[in-house]
Design an enzyme around this catalytic site. Sequence first.
Site, short mmCIF file in Angstrom:
data_model
loop_
_atom_site.label_atom_id
_atom_site.label_comp_id
_atom_site.label_asym_id
_atom_site.label_seq_id
_atom_site.Cartn_x
_atom_site.Cartn_y
_atom_site.Cartn_z
N CYS A 1 0.80 -1.22 0.00
CA CYS A 1 0.00 0.00 0.00
C CYS A 1 0.83 1.27 0.00
O CYS A 1 0.28 2.37 -0.04
CB CYS A 1 -0.94 -0.01 1.20
N HIS B 1 -2.64 8.04 5.85
CA HIS B 1 -2.89 6.71 5.28
C HIS B 1 -4.31 6.30 5.64
O HIS B 1 -5.04 5.80 4.79
CB HIS B 1 -1.86 5.72 5.82
N GLU C 1 -1.24 5.46 13.51
CA GLU C 1 -0.86 6.64 12.72
C GLU C 1 -1.06 7.91 13.54
O GLU C 1 -0.25 8.84 13.48
CB GLU C 1 -1.65 6.72 11.42
N LYS D 1 -9.51 8.00 1.92
CA LYS D 1 -10.06 6.64 1.85
C LYS D 1 -11.48 6.56 2.41
O LYS D 1 -12.19 5.59 2.14
CB LYS D 1 -9.14 5.66 2.58
N HIS E 1 -9.78 1.96 -0.14
CA HIS E 1 -8.32 1.75 -0.13
C HIS E 1 -7.93 1.04 -1.42
O HIS E 1 -8.17 -0.15 -1.58
CB HIS E 1 -7.93 0.93 1.08
N PHE F 1 1.79 -3.34 3.97
CA PHE F 1 2.13 -4.66 4.48
C PHE F 1 3.62 -4.90 4.25
O PHE F 1 4.17 -4.55 3.20
CB PHE F 1 1.34 -5.74 3.75
#
Length: 415
Positions: free
Chosen positions: A165, A305, A316, A337, A342, A401
């Site tokens: 991502c 994010h 975050e 998002k 996403h 990830f």
Amino acid sequence: MSASQRVVITGLGAVTPLGLSVESTWKNVVAGKNAVGRITHMDASAFSCQIAAEVRDFNPEDHLDAKEARRLSRFIQFAVVASDAAIRDACLDLESEDRDRIGVMIGSGIGGLDILGEQFRRQIEGGPSKVSPFLVPYMIPDMASGYVSIRHDLRGPNSCVVTACSTGANAIGDAAHIIRRGEADVMIAGGVEAPITEIGLGGFCAARAVSTRNDDPEHASRPFDKERDGFVMGEGGGVLVMESYEHAKARNAKIAAELVGYAMTADAFHITQPSPDAAGARKSMELALKYAGLQPEDIQYINAHGTSTPYNDRLETKAIKDAFGAHAEKIMVSSTKSMVGHSLGAAGAIESIVCIKALQDSIVPPTINYEVPDPECDLDYVPNESRNVPIRYAMKNSFGFGGHNVTLIFKKFDE
């Protein structure tokens, strides 16, 4: 990043669940429109998650000849459309340019899951002879860059970032480094993704990473809200035309923004979960500030994010507070998002475009579906309505990830 080697953005192109162009996407982002709904282009009835943010009304034959449209994976189609739009927006006359000095860096986190699934079924049903010779070239993630390079005869540096991502943001940052090293004058950079397939959805359902708010899709993606229960899959692509300032100035290009900061770090903790101390994300932001020669107080807006997962949003928030100290309370933080889901490897690129438009138009987009405050997420998330606020610096975070952390910093352009 040396101040003497400025990298500017001169063109933007996008295909998103909120529109087939930058203009329509940005208009709907500012308005807080929601693109999440029931999945329509596959039967999702057997899955625990049956919702996504799909790119609707997209006909590849509007942009490609019929044969290309049939063969190409959906993520490559997005790359072609977004790149063509970005090149047009930049008014880049390729016929008068040195194509050896123009490169492509378009990443994808997963690549052609659609063609992989289709060809796997063909082999199971009919044997190996039924597999298409286009399976491998149109499945591998690098073919977005490869195909755009071939389409426009761009012979400069050509590569592909694959960092889950973080892909789109990494591609933009790495492209900037290529320009700064003097290896190219222009880079076509960004990220694309088309993961809404049976195997893609199945994998994220098995990981219990996605929202199961199937009866209320419009409120499923709710970053930083206490009732968030997972991310919503999205798709699409974002592409930037990036140039050295000298090259852009020589051709009298209109300049949308300047990229002044880029950093990446690793959590070195877990294949999917962020580190509980948020140290990697914090360090990524701190290093981006250092490379840009900025102080924490210079940042007014962070496009987070912000995935709408319990761990990511909490950590975050912690990373931002740790990196910015008392100034964190004064920073506007929002997650695109909440509106477009996403889109994995495309997210960082699409959201970079949002940052650039925010700088240009002096509008900070909202985090929609923010209804129930979470005590562990206690920053200014620009809830539900955009704000008309002039900003000079915008930060973009992308985490992936594998423990990838990426931060970009864009500056409102001035001479």
